[in-house]
Design a protein around this motif. Structure first.
Motif, PDB file in Angstrom:
ATOM      1  N   GLU A  11      -4.164   2.820 -12.384  1.00 25.63           N
ATOM      2  CA  GLU A  11      -4.358   3.690 -11.214  1.00 25.63           C
ATOM      3  C   GLU A  11      -5.731   3.432 -10.591  1.00 25.63           C
ATOM      4  O   GLU A  11      -5.857   3.280  -9.364  1.00 25.63           O
ATOM      5  N   ARG A  15      -6.604   1.739  -6.730  1.00 22.72           N
ATOM      6  CA  ARG A  15      -7.436   2.385  -5.714  1.00 22.72           C
ATOM      7  C   ARG A  15      -8.619   1.492  -5.335  1.00 22.72           C
ATOM      8  O   ARG A  15      -8.982   1.382  -4.158  1.00 22.72           O
ATOM      9  N   VAL A  53      -0.117   2.581  -3.239  1.00 26.38           N
ATOM     10  CA  VAL A  53      -0.887   3.701  -3.790  1.00 26.38           C
ATOM     11  C   VAL A  53      -0.250   5.042  -3.413  1.00 26.38           C
ATOM     12  O   VAL A  53      -0.222   5.982  -4.223  1.00 26.38           O
ATOM     13  N   MET A  56       2.500   5.622  -5.762  1.00 24.52           N
ATOM     14  CA  MET A  56       1.938   6.008  -7.063  1.00 24.52           C
ATOM     15  C   MET A  56       1.497   7.468  -7.047  1.00 24.52           C
ATOM     16  O   MET A  56       1.735   8.215  -8.008  1.00 24.52           O
ATOM     17  N   ASP A  57       0.876   7.895  -5.951  1.00 27.23           N
ATOM     18  CA  ASP A  57       0.410   9.283  -5.860  1.00 27.23           C
ATOM     19  C   ASP A  57       1.566  10.275  -5.924  1.00 27.23           C
ATOM     20  O   ASP A  57       1.423  11.376  -6.474  1.00 27.23           O
ATOM     21  N   LEU A  60       2.296  10.691  -9.518  1.00 24.72           N
ATOM     22  CA  LEU A  60       1.255  11.461 -10.189  1.00 24.72           C
ATOM     23  C   LEU A  60       1.324  12.935  -9.816  1.00 24.72           C
ATOM     24  O   LEU A  60       1.113  13.814 -10.659  1.00 24.72           O
ATOM     25  N   VAL A  74       3.598   4.329 -13.515  1.00 23.61           N
ATOM     26  CA  VAL A  74       2.589   3.968 -12.506  1.00 23.61           C
ATOM     27  C   VAL A  74       2.885   2.602 -11.902  1.00 23.61           C
ATOM     28  O   VAL A  74       2.870   2.428 -10.677  1.00 23.61           O
TER      29      VAL A  74
END
Length: 495
Positions: A11, A15, A53, A56-57, A60, A74
């Motif tokens: 992760e 980023r 991303v 992925m968020d 999460l 992830v």
């Protein structure tokens, strides 16, 4: 630093890589001379990684307050987000790197051996996806990174040393790209896609070596537009159909990349002047989603207009959009690539009228037509109030050169009158465009065309809207076109 990468470290790397690509996108764009000098490789890689991303968020956020997810979760999210949100040839190659990462994660933590294997698989995936792989591009840099990592593993180096040797090998290969590709040598640059990959590997090296995290820099960049780039997810249960679509792309264009999403679905990318036939064939052969069309930058002399093939004149916004004093903004290029002649200033009128057929349609597109009417009072022109740029695009799409003229005019008027057209304000685009689009689609719709032009906040709002449409309006055909010179942050048409 541990001797492997787990979910939280992946992760952090994602980023960092995104920030690095965003900060260097202008520099990477300036290197972009192959396969087409369209100055968008850096932008495409940054946007693709940004899409990864965001996916992925979502994973999460779904995990709850601790925002923790497994390595597999992830990496799968990153791969899916990159493949579905890939922008351009370089974005699709990047997506294959994340696809290889996700595949490797199914076998356990990413240690040095797994990193070397992953990069080798990423190189293979990229070669398979690109119809005509060329040495001296990101393909060569990927392969060198894999070889560097493998050599470091065989020397029993630590994980951070393996990553550093991988980066060093990629940098050497990048510097050597002009030796393999004459167009790079002639321009005095290295490969743009390869540079983007090195930025991503630098982010990984910084992470494992404990370097401070980068801050996002705000950059301004402008792109002059031309040829059409088409991207879409294509699904078919028949492997032969997937190969047939690849063949169609190769016949109709260049820079063909086909990136697998699953056994039955691929992401397709092509640069072409024949977007219509490709899209029509894709819908006929399989299931299409995430359709995106973007006008590519000019390759020829910027003062020359492509030859018009349709008896259509499209009125377009003049100078003053995001292209500044450049009257040949994305709107003009978009209509010209579809075969129409365009007028965006008084100087254009006589030139266009001198070569216009009779009869000819004049699409007003919300522009003032008084001077054209005055100078063409003795000409057989049909003026159609299309009200907006998206209305003009709908008119061109309906035009049938083989049909009776009056019937064609009636069909265009019907198409324009039934289209719902809106242009939300900047604040709406940035903050609540998905909700606005839900309301717009309350009365139904089969096709949504979204034109956009603006700053990073607008771009982010549009990206969120695209993801929202894919998730909540699966049956809707979505066409998204970056249109410099539009004069509005967003213009939407629903049919």
């Amino acid at each position: 630093m541990d001797e492997h990468l787990d979910g939280p470290l992946i992760e952090q790397w994602a980023r960092r890589a995104t920030t690095g690509l965003q900060n260097q996108q202008a520099d990477i764009n300036s290197l972009n001379v192959f396969p087409i000098p369209d100055s968008d490789t850096g932008t495409n890689m940054a946007l693709t990684m940004g899409s990864a991303v965001r996916a992925m968020d979502e994973v999460l956020e779904a995990a709850g307050e601790d925002r923790s997810a497994s390595l597999v979760e992830v990496t799968n999210a990153l791969a899916k987000g990159a493949v579905l949100g890939a922008r351009g040839n370089s974005g699709l190659v990047l997506s294959q790197v994340l696809r290889a990462l996700a595949e490797s994660a199914t076998r356990g933590p990413i240690d040095g051996d797994a990193l070397a294997t992953m990069l080798a698989h990423a190189s293979d995936f990229a070669r398979e996806a690109i119809s005509t792989p060329v040495e001296g591009t990101v393909i060569s840099v990927l392969a060198a990174a894999a070889e560097g990592a493998r050599a470091a593993v065989e020397e029993s180096l630590s994980f951070s040393e393996i990553v550093r040797q991988c980066l060093d090998s990629a940098e050497v290969a990048l510097e050597q790209t002009p030796q393999h590709l004459d167009v790079l040598a002639q321009a005095g640059v290295v490969d743009a896609g390869g540079k983007g990959f090195v930025v991503m590997m630098q982010a990984l090296a910084d992470l494992v070596e404990g370097a401070p995290e980068l801050e996002r820099e705000v950059q301004a960049h402008a792109v002059v537009q031309q040829e059409v780039e088409v991207m879409f997810a294509f699904e078919s249960d028949d492997p032969g159909v997937l190969e047939e679509m690849r063949g169609i792309l190769e016949d109709q264009g260049n820079s063909v990349v086909v990136g697998p999403i699953s056994a039955t679905q691929v992401m397709m990318h092509v640069h072409t002047r024949h977007a219509g036939p490709i899209i029509e064939k894709a819908f006929a052969l399989g299931r299409v989603s995430g359709l995106r069309i973007e006008v590519l930058p000019l390759v020829e002399d910027a003062t020359a207009s492509p030859a018009a093939t349709l008896p259509i004149i499209a009125l377009c916004p003049g100078p003053g959009g995001s292209d500044g004093d450049d009257a040949r903004g994305g709107v003009r290029e978009l209509f010209e690539q579809l075969g129409a002649q365009t007028v965006s200033s008084e100087a254009d009128i006589d030139r266009v009228l001198a070569s216009a057929h009779e009869p000819t349609l004049v699409l007003l597109n919300g522009q003032d037509a008084s001077l054209v009417r005055e100078r063409a009072s003795d000409r057989h022109l049909e003026f159609i109030e299309t009200f907006s740029i998206v209305g003009g695009l709908a008119a061109v799409a309906v035009f049938d050169a083989t049909a009776d003229w009056e019937d064609t005019v009636d069909d265009i008027i019907t198409a324009v009158s039934t289209q719902r057209t809106v242009h939300p304000e900047y604040q709406v685009v940035c903050a609540s465009l998905p909700a606005f689009m839900d309301e717009l689609l309350g009365d139904g719709g089969e096709l949504m065309t979204l034109l956009w032009d603006g700053d990073e906040a607008v771009e982010a709002g549009v990206s969120r809207a695209i993801d929202h449409i894919k998730t909540h309006h699966e049956g809707l055909e979505l066409q998204v076109i970056h249109t410099p010179g539009l004069g509005l942050p967003v213009e939407i048409g629903v049919e």
